[in-house]
Design an enzyme around this catalytic site. Structure first.
Site, PDB file in Angstrom:
ATOM      1  N   SER A 181    -113.877  92.750  67.246  1.00  0.00           N
ATOM      2  CA  SER A 181    -112.797  91.944  66.675  1.00  0.00           C
ATOM      3  C   SER A 181    -113.347  90.963  65.659  1.00  0.00           C
ATOM      4  CB  SER A 181    -112.034  91.179  67.771  1.00  0.00           C
ATOM      5  OG  SER A 181    -112.840  90.165  68.338  1.00  0.00           O
TER       6      SER A 181
ATOM      7  N   GLY B  37    -117.007  90.424  63.601  1.00  0.00           N
ATOM      8  CA  GLY B  37    -117.800  91.547  64.077  1.00  0.00           C
ATOM      9  C   GLY B  37    -117.215  92.876  63.662  1.00  0.00           C
TER      10      GLY B  37
ATOM     11  N   GLY C 232    -120.332  91.246  69.732  1.00  0.00           N
ATOM     12  CA  GLY C 232    -118.973  90.842  69.374  1.00  0.00           C
ATOM     13  C   GLY C 232    -118.392  91.752  68.317  1.00  0.00           C
ATOM     14  N   ALA C 233    -118.609  93.065  68.491  1.00  0.00           N
ATOM     15  CA  ALA C 233    -118.369  94.018  67.406  1.00  0.00           C
ATOM     16  C   ALA C 233    -116.927  94.474  67.268  1.00  0.00           C
ATOM     17  CB  ALA C 233    -119.261  95.248  67.603  1.00  0.00           C
TER      18      ALA C 233
ATOM     19  N   TYR D 149    -116.924  73.973  72.181  1.00  0.00           N
ATOM     20  CA  TYR D 149    -117.303  74.867  71.090  1.00  0.00           C
ATOM     21  C   TYR D 149    -118.260  74.172  70.132  1.00  0.00           C
ATOM     22  CZ  TYR D 149    -116.818  77.756  66.901  1.00  0.00           C
ATOM     23  OH  TYR D 149    -117.069  78.529  65.787  1.00  0.00           O
TER      24      TYR D 149
END
Length: 218
Positions: free
Chosen positions: A19, A22, A16-17, A157
């Site tokens: 946004s 991340g 998840g880099a 979630y």
């Protein structure tokens, strides 16, 4: 427990880099001298971030992957080993949410969220343990305060966050029992000002907003 390396001496895998948390983590780790394995689904965003960091001298590789797929995550670990000889920290950060009442969210979407949020953590953690058990290092799983409490209109979630907590806490105990040199951390973040809401599926009749206060992740 093996002493962890300083960040500037580490190879860090980060999912998840591109946004939110991340993206901030990637930039800060790069500024401290870490070598990075950046993971996300979008190749274009990955390449853009990698070029930005390389301009400042960071050693970085990118792997386009869906963390919900075991084979994709296994390929991430192998890419890190092939390029850097291994890794020291694995950060499971990829995550999504859905807004809607429990009976309005299609089961298909509920399951897909779990593939990313929960199974992404499981796949990443297992890939990390396979390497770190012999070499030592850290696993960091990104959760939220909803690991411990309900959050109306985000039932899928919240359920995934409870599952992440249960898995992470149990993994830590099992690794402690076998005296593996692996640190396991769960971060229970409060509400942060990130694009997670704009990226979310929405089954409400209004645009969702996160409750205040929102913290700046930078």
């Amino acid at each position: 427990m093996k002493t962890l390396k300083k960040i500037g001496s580490q190879v860090i895998v980060l999912t998840g880099a591109t946004s939110g948390v991340g993206l901030i983590t990637a930039r800060k780790a790069a500024a401290l001298g870490a070598r990075l394995v950046l993971v996300a689904r979008g190749e274009d965003a990955l390449h853009k971030l990698a070029e930005e960091l390389r301009e400042h001298g960071t050693e970085v590789i990118t792997v386009a992957a869906d963390v919900g797929k075991h084979e994709d995550v296994a390929a991430v670990a192998q890419a890190a080993i092939d390029r850097f000889g291994g890794f020291d920290t694995w950060i499971n950060n990829a995550g999504v949410t859905i807004f809607g009442r429990h009976d309005d969210v299609p089961l298909e979407d509920h399951r897909r969220l779990f593939e990313t949020n929960y199974w992404g953590v499981v796949h990443g953690s297992l890939a990390a343990v396979a390497h770190l058990r012999q070499n030592g290092g850290a696993i960091i799983n990104m959760g939220s305060e909803s690991c411990d409490c309900p959050l109306p209109l985000q039932s899928a979630y919240v359920a995934s966050q409870h599952a992440i907590k249960g898995f992470t806490d149990t993994l830590r105990l099992e690794l402690e029992q076998e005296k593996a040199p692996v640190s396991v951390t769960l971060i229970k973040a409060a509400g942060m000002d990130t694009p997670i809401v704009t990226h979310a599926k929405n089954f409400l009749h209004v645009e969702p907003r996160q409750a205040s206060p929102l913290y700046d992740p930078s």
